[in-house]
Scaffold this motif. Structure first.
Motif, PDB file in Angstrom:
ATOM      1  N   PRO A  75       0.880  -1.213  -0.093  1.00  0.00           N
ATOM      2  CA  PRO A  75       0.030  -0.031  -0.160  1.00  0.00           C
ATOM      3  C   PRO A  75       0.856   1.258  -0.088  1.00  0.00           C
ATOM      4  O   PRO A  75       2.374   1.014   0.160  1.00  0.00           O
ATOM      5  CB  PRO A  75      -0.887  -0.155   1.262  1.00  0.00           C
ATOM      6  N   ASP A  80      -6.039   1.769  -0.381  1.00  0.00           N
ATOM      7  CA  ASP A  80      -4.978   1.964  -0.924  1.00  0.00           C
ATOM      8  C   ASP A  80      -3.762   2.428  -0.048  1.00  0.00           C
ATOM      9  O   ASP A  80      -2.498   2.349  -0.421  1.00  0.00           O
ATOM     10  CB  ASP A  80      -5.179   3.097  -1.895  1.00  0.00           C
ATOM     11  N   ARG A  81      -3.943   2.804   1.229  1.00  0.00           N
ATOM     12  CA  ARG A  81      -2.816   3.433   1.897  1.00  0.00           C
ATOM     13  C   ARG A  81      -2.948   3.153   3.476  1.00  0.00           C
ATOM     14  O   ARG A  81      -4.401   2.760   3.882  1.00  0.00           O
ATOM     15  CB  ARG A  81      -3.257   4.976   1.670  1.00  0.00           C
ATOM     16  N   ILE A 123      -8.465   8.141  -2.842  1.00  0.00           N
ATOM     17  CA  ILE A 123      -7.570   7.259  -1.980  1.00  0.00           C
ATOM     18  C   ILE A 123      -7.877   6.869  -0.653  1.00  0.00           C
ATOM     19  O   ILE A 123      -8.221   7.725   0.087  1.00  0.00           O
ATOM     20  CB  ILE A 123      -6.138   7.966  -2.105  1.00  0.00           C
ATOM     21  N   CYS A 131     -15.714   1.720   0.061  1.00  0.00           N
ATOM     22  CA  CYS A 131     -15.094   1.641  -1.326  1.00  0.00           C
ATOM     23  C   CYS A 131     -16.197   1.325  -2.596  1.00  0.00           C
ATOM     24  O   CYS A 131     -16.017   2.082  -3.782  1.00  0.00           O
ATOM     25  CB  CYS A 131     -14.005   0.517  -1.824  1.00  0.00           C
TER      26      CYS A 131
END
Length: 567
Positions: free
Chosen positions: A33, A267-268, A242, A232
């Protein structure tokens, strides 16, 4: 504890209906990620004694060295220290071009303006706005309805957009956190985030970060993953977003929650080295990154010298890393059980240097982290009656630091392997004395004189003049430093990197002596300890430094002689 906890606690339920749309259980993590370190903000605010600017700068530089490209550097409107630190990073050009700094703010105009002022002038910066959205906070903390809470987020976003427009020299990015996402109704979290995006107007090339924190880890990791996947699937314009997660560790499952969240579409990941943070801490980025590494995926972060990473975090946080912490603890590559030791040794014996890693009990090659295979040794009662460290402490009054216990037990291991016998207390001390206390060549301290400056005078506070015997010749050296040890090391004019220091008294009354243990590196060599004993604690520390230096030099000489013999 009460006899019927159900009368006080009810199971957390994120959805009023069963969530049957999940697809994440069949997913695999195939690439790392985006990593965001919040050590300097969330980690720092949790410390008993927050970091000074010097410690924050050292930590920042080390995070850059590890490979972090996104670093939350502070809460400038909440602390003058944080504001000054952000300005120092920018004005003294400490931020590499490819590193994004992040500053946190609440949704108040004066705080927002102060935050943007702190980060203005950086090549690129991200402003991170947060406000709590969960029902308990709406009802108990703010006494607000949903529309009022949403208005806090959108008003703050508009103020930030206006503030950053006054500083076009900086490329600005934006992050918003519906704080306490973990106990917020998923539908309301999406509603707030969509409203924020409508104000900010992100694009596919300049995406907004929606950070979804498990501010309170309220349930099992699979339910958090359900929440992430639902977000999401339902947030507007997913290609302009993001999705970030910020798991806390209240239930002790933050690592699992982060990994499942990535499987669910995140994603992070925001977290800290070794899990620093409020209450039970944030998710540990070291564990997450090296979990990926053991699955054949390079995390994009470099932990090749895990001991250096750990010591930096311990120094800056002024908190120890647990000896059993995954991958980094002092004892994670140490086996006490005889059956474990036997399996590990057999694994090492057949392991090929270029082969797939397959050593029993070890999920990772210690060498990949800068650790030694020799750390897999006996250091308890199985390596000497009562244990090596137990014998030295109880019979000789030597209380060895944990890493020195591991290092010294290598010497014990060599003796027991060569003789095939166990060693008693006297033999243990004899080996210790030879290994550390009698290391007086090629450098030996003869005498020294120290002077210190009066309070208030600038510059180095200590100066030293020392007389040494070096390879049989008397040599006088001089140096200065912030402390007596640093002045002595500077006087030696050797490529010494000071790593750690411990001291204690030994004996009582007129027979009391000081014992000092020093860990250092000489040039590119591995870390090693030296030990000094003397009536005077400063002298003992100098002897310990020379003990470590001599051990390094003598080991280098032995290795050189062995190579010459082979040649």
């Amino acid at each position: 504890m009460i006899s019927n906890p159900a009368s006080k606690y009810i199971p957390f339920k994120a959805f009023e209906r069963d969530f049957s749309e999940r697809t994440w259980p069949g997913k695999k993590i195939e690439h790392p990620p985006i990593w965001m370190s919040t050590d300097l903000r969330d980690g720092n605010q949790s410390l008993i004694e927050p970091m000074s600017i010097e410690r924050k700068l050292r930590f920042f530089k080390h995070l850059v060295k590890i490979g972090f490209k996104e670093i939350e550097v502070g809460f400038p409107s909440a602390s003058q220290t944080d504001f000054d630190f952000v300005r120092l990073l920018i004005e003294e050009n400490h931020i590499p071009d490819d590193v994004l700094i992040i500053v946190l703010t609440q949704s108040r105009e004066d705080l927002i303006n102060r935050t943007v002022e702190a980060a203005a002038g950086a090549r690129q910066a991200m402003v991170h706005l947060y406000n709590a959205c969960a029902p308990a906070f709406r009802k108990i903390v703010f006494n607000m309805n949903k529309d009022e809470v949403k208005n806090i987020a959108t008003t703050g976003t508009a103020l930030i957009k206006q503030a950053v427009s006054r500083h076009p020299e900086t490329k600005w990015r934006y992050e918003y956190s519906p704080e306490v996402f973990s106990t917020t109704e998923p539908e309301f979290a999406v509603e707030v985030c969509n409203a924020v995006a409508d104000v900010w107007q992100p694009s596919a090339t300049d995406r907004i970060v929606f950070n979804l924190p498990a501010t309170i880890e309220a349930t099992t990791p699979n339910m958090y993953a359900d929440q992430i996947e639902w977000f999401c699937n339902n947030v507007n314009n997913r290609d302009r977003v993001i999705v970030s997660v910020h798991p806390h560790n209240d239930r002790g499952t933050a690592v699992a929650a982060a990994e499942l969240a990535v499987m669910a579409g995140a994603d992070r990941i925001e977290g800290c080295l070794f899990g620093s943070g409020e209450r039970t801490g944030n998710v540990c980025l070291v564990t997450l990154a090296l979990n990926l590494y053991t699955q054949g995926i390079h995390p994009g972060l470099d932990f090749s010298d895990i001991d250096d990473v750990r010591r930096t975090a311990e120094y800056c946080n002024q908190l120890p890393v647990h000896p059993r912490h995954p991958y980094a603890g002092d004892l994670v590559f140490t086996a006490f059980s005889g059956s474990h030791q036997d399996a590990i040794k057999k694994g090492f014996a057949v392991q090929k240097a270029d082969g797939v890693w397959e050593v029993p009990y070890l999920p990772i090659d210690p060498a990949d982290l800068g650790r030694s295979y020799d750390a897999v040794i006996r250091v308890n009662s199985q390596s000497g009656k009562g244990g090596v460290s137990y014998l030295l402490e109880n019979e000789r009054g030597l209380n060895l630091p944990r890493r020195l216990q591991i290092e010294f037990s290598r010497a014990i291991q060599r003796v027991t392997d060569e003789t095939g016998t166990e060693v008693n207390g006297n033999a243990v001390f004899d080996i210790f004395e030879k290994e550390y206390l009698k290391q007086t060549t090629p450098w030996k301290l003869l005498r020294h004189q120290i002077t210190s400056k009066a309070d208030g005078e600038s510059g180095d506070q200590f100066s030293i003049r020392a007389e040494l015997e070096v390879d049989g010749q008397v040599k006088t050296v001089e140096g200065s430093g912030e402390g007596a040890i640093s002045a002595f090391i500077n006087a030696l004019n050797l490529p010494i990197r000071f790593m750690d220091y411990h001291e204690h008294a030994m004996g009582s009354g007129e027979k009391t002596s000081a014992v000092c243990y020093v860990e250092l590196r000489l040039g590119e060599s591995a870390t090693g300890f030296g030990v000094g004993i003397h009536k005077d604690i400063v002298t003992a520390s100098f002897i310990a430094v020379l003990s470590a230096v001599n051990r390094h030099l003598n080991q280098q000489e032995k290795e050189g002689a062995a190579l010459r013999e082979v040649a």
